[in-house]
Scaffold this motif. Structure first.
Motif, mmCIF file in Angstrom:
data_model
loop_
_atom_site.group_PDB
_atom_site.id
_atom_site.type_symbol
_atom_site.label_atom_id
_atom_site.label_comp_id
_atom_site.label_asym_id
_atom_site.label_seq_id
_atom_site.Cartn_x
_atom_site.Cartn_y
_atom_site.Cartn_z
ATOM 1 N N PHE A 178 10.631 11.253 -0.338
ATOM 2 C CA PHE A 178 10.064 10.713 0.890
ATOM 3 C C PHE A 178 8.570 10.447 0.710
ATOM 4 C CE2 PHE A 178 8.227 11.301 5.158
ATOM 5 C CZ PHE A 178 8.876 10.274 5.807
ATOM 6 N N GLY A 179 7.876 11.360 0.071
ATOM 7 C CA GLY A 179 6.449 11.181 -0.185
ATOM 8 C C GLY A 179 6.173 9.989 -1.089
ATOM 9 N N ALA A 180 7.023 9.774 -2.091
ATOM 10 C CA ALA A 180 6.842 8.620 -2.985
ATOM 11 C C ALA A 180 7.014 7.308 -2.230
ATOM 12 C CB ALA A 180 7.829 8.699 -4.140
ATOM 13 N N CYS A 181 8.012 7.251 -1.370
ATOM 14 C CA CYS A 181 8.236 6.020 -0.585
ATOM 15 C C CYS A 181 7.084 5.765 0.379
ATOM 16 C CB CYS A 181 9.550 6.115 0.176
ATOM 17 S SG CYS A 181 10.985 6.113 -0.891
ATOM 18 N N ILE A 182 6.623 6.803 1.049
ATOM 19 C CA ILE A 182 5.503 6.654 1.973
ATOM 20 C C ILE A 182 4.250 6.220 1.219
ATOM 21 C CG2 ILE A 182 3.977 7.917 3.541
ATOM 22 C CD1 ILE A 182 6.668 7.201 4.728
ATOM 23 N N PHE A 183 4.020 6.795 0.036
ATOM 24 C CA PHE A 183 2.852 6.405 -0.763
ATOM 25 C C PHE A 183 2.901 4.926 -1.124
ATOM 26 C CE2 PHE A 183 1.080 5.609 -4.993
ATOM 27 C CZ PHE A 183 -0.256 5.850 -4.717
ATOM 28 N N LEU A 184 4.060 4.426 -1.547
ATOM 29 C CA LEU A 184 4.158 3.011 -1.903
ATOM 30 C C LEU A 184 3.856 2.114 -0.704
ATOM 31 C CD1 LEU A 184 7.300 2.856 -4.216
ATOM 32 C CD2 LEU A 184 4.969 2.239 -4.806
ATOM 33 N N ILE A 185 4.405 2.446 0.433
ATOM 34 C CA ILE A 185 4.210 1.612 1.618
ATOM 35 C C ILE A 185 2.761 1.661 2.090
ATOM 36 C CG2 ILE A 185 4.837 1.388 4.048
ATOM 37 C CD1 ILE A 185 7.678 2.270 3.165
ATOM 38 N N VAL A 186 2.190 2.855 2.138
ATOM 39 C CA VAL A 186 0.807 2.996 2.612
ATOM 40 C C VAL A 186 -0.182 2.372 1.631
ATOM 41 C CG1 VAL A 186 -0.993 4.694 3.117
ATOM 42 C CG2 VAL A 186 1.276 4.968 4.078
ATOM 43 N N SER A 187 0.046 2.547 0.331
ATOM 44 C CA SER A 187 -0.884 1.968 -0.640
ATOM 45 C C SER A 187 -0.857 0.439 -0.592
ATOM 46 C CB SER A 187 -0.572 2.460 -2.051
ATOM 47 O OG SER A 187 0.694 2.011 -2.465
ATOM 48 N N ALA A 188 0.324 -0.143 -0.418
ATOM 49 C CA ALA A 188 0.395 -1.613 -0.313
ATOM 50 C C ALA A 188 -0.326 -2.096 0.948
ATOM 51 C CB ALA A 188 1.841 -2.073 -0.306
ATOM 52 N N THR A 189 -0.151 -1.385 2.038
ATOM 53 C CA THR A 189 -0.785 -1.773 3.296
ATOM 54 C C THR A 189 -2.305 -1.636 3.216
ATOM 55 O OG1 THR A 189 1.186 -1.037 4.469
ATOM 56 C CG2 THR A 189 -0.799 -1.389 5.780
ATOM 57 N N ILE A 190 -2.781 -0.547 2.628
ATOM 58 C CA ILE A 190 -4.216 -0.325 2.525
ATOM 59 C C ILE A 190 -4.856 -1.341 1.583
ATOM 60 C CG2 ILE A 190 -5.958 1.277 1.654
ATOM 61 C CD1 ILE A 190 -4.336 3.524 2.910
ATOM 62 N N LEU A 191 -4.220 -1.615 0.442
ATOM 63 C CA LEU A 191 -4.771 -2.614 -0.479
ATOM 64 C C LEU A 191 -4.813 -3.994 0.177
ATOM 65 C CD1 LEU A 191 -3.232 -1.677 -3.921
ATOM 66 C CD2 LEU A 191 -5.606 -1.538 -3.228
ATOM 67 N N ARG A 192 -3.796 -4.297 0.942
ATOM 68 C CA ARG A 192 -3.772 -5.594 1.640
ATOM 69 C C ARG A 192 -4.909 -5.667 2.655
ATOM 70 N NH1 ARG A 192 -0.492 -9.852 2.764
ATOM 71 N NH2 ARG A 192 -0.488 -10.572 4.925
ATOM 72 N N SER A 193 -5.153 -4.576 3.378
ATOM 73 C CA SER A 193 -6.221 -4.598 4.384
ATOM 74 C C SER A 193 -7.611 -4.642 3.734
ATOM 75 C CB SER A 193 -6.109 -3.393 5.310
ATOM 76 O OG SER A 193 -6.376 -2.205 4.608
ATOM 77 N N PHE A 194 -7.759 -4.077 2.546
ATOM 78 C CA PHE A 194 -9.054 -4.127 1.857
ATOM 79 C C PHE A 194 -9.362 -5.518 1.335
ATOM 80 C CE2 PHE A 194 -9.292 0.615 0.711
ATOM 81 C CZ PHE A 194 -10.181 0.843 1.731
ATOM 82 N N PHE A 195 -8.388 -6.174 0.740
ATOM 83 C CA PHE A 195 -8.659 -7.389 0.000
ATOM 84 C C PHE A 195 -8.339 -8.675 0.744
ATOM 85 C CE2 PHE A 195 -8.216 -4.233 -3.410
ATOM 86 C CZ PHE A 195 -9.458 -4.396 -3.975
ATOM 87 N N LEU A 196 -7.706 -8.602 1.910
ATOM 88 C CA LEU A 196 -7.429 -9.840 2.651
ATOM 89 C C LEU A 196 -8.173 -9.902 3.936
ATOM 90 C CD1 LEU A 196 -3.629 -10.439 2.097
ATOM 91 C CD2 LEU A 196 -5.539 -11.519 0.981
#
Length: 97
Positions: A79-97
């Protein structure tokens, strides 16, 4: 002779520097390319997270059915691995777009 040599040297250096410009066009083009790849990349990370979640769910179910005592630890890690993937993609998207 020295004056001629140094003047030719300075003119050649000035010509080379003028030909390179300030690089703004290259930076703008690279930024456009990077932002163009972010949307498909985040969708890919979300898909990988979904597949990870399905695999983790099957593994946790198998451990739970077998009566394994460390089922909670395995479920929390998947569960932690799945949450990490989703949150990291969302955070990277918010930083760079």
């Amino acid at each position: 002779m020295k004056k001629l040599f140094f003047s030719m040297l300075f003119f050649s250096i000035a010509g080379a520097l003028h030909a390179q410009g300030n690089g703004t066009a290259g930076i703008v083009e690279a930024t456009g390319m990077i932002t163009g790849y972010f949307d498909p990349a985040t969708k890919l990370v979300f898909a990988i997270g979904a597949v990870c979640g399905l695999i983790g769910g099957v593994k946790v179910f198998n451990k739970f059915s077998a009566g394994d005592p460390d089922t909670q630890k395995v479920a929390a890690s998947w569960f932690g691995a799945c949450i990490f993937l989703i949150v990291s993609a969302t955070i990277l998207r918010s930083f760079f777009l």
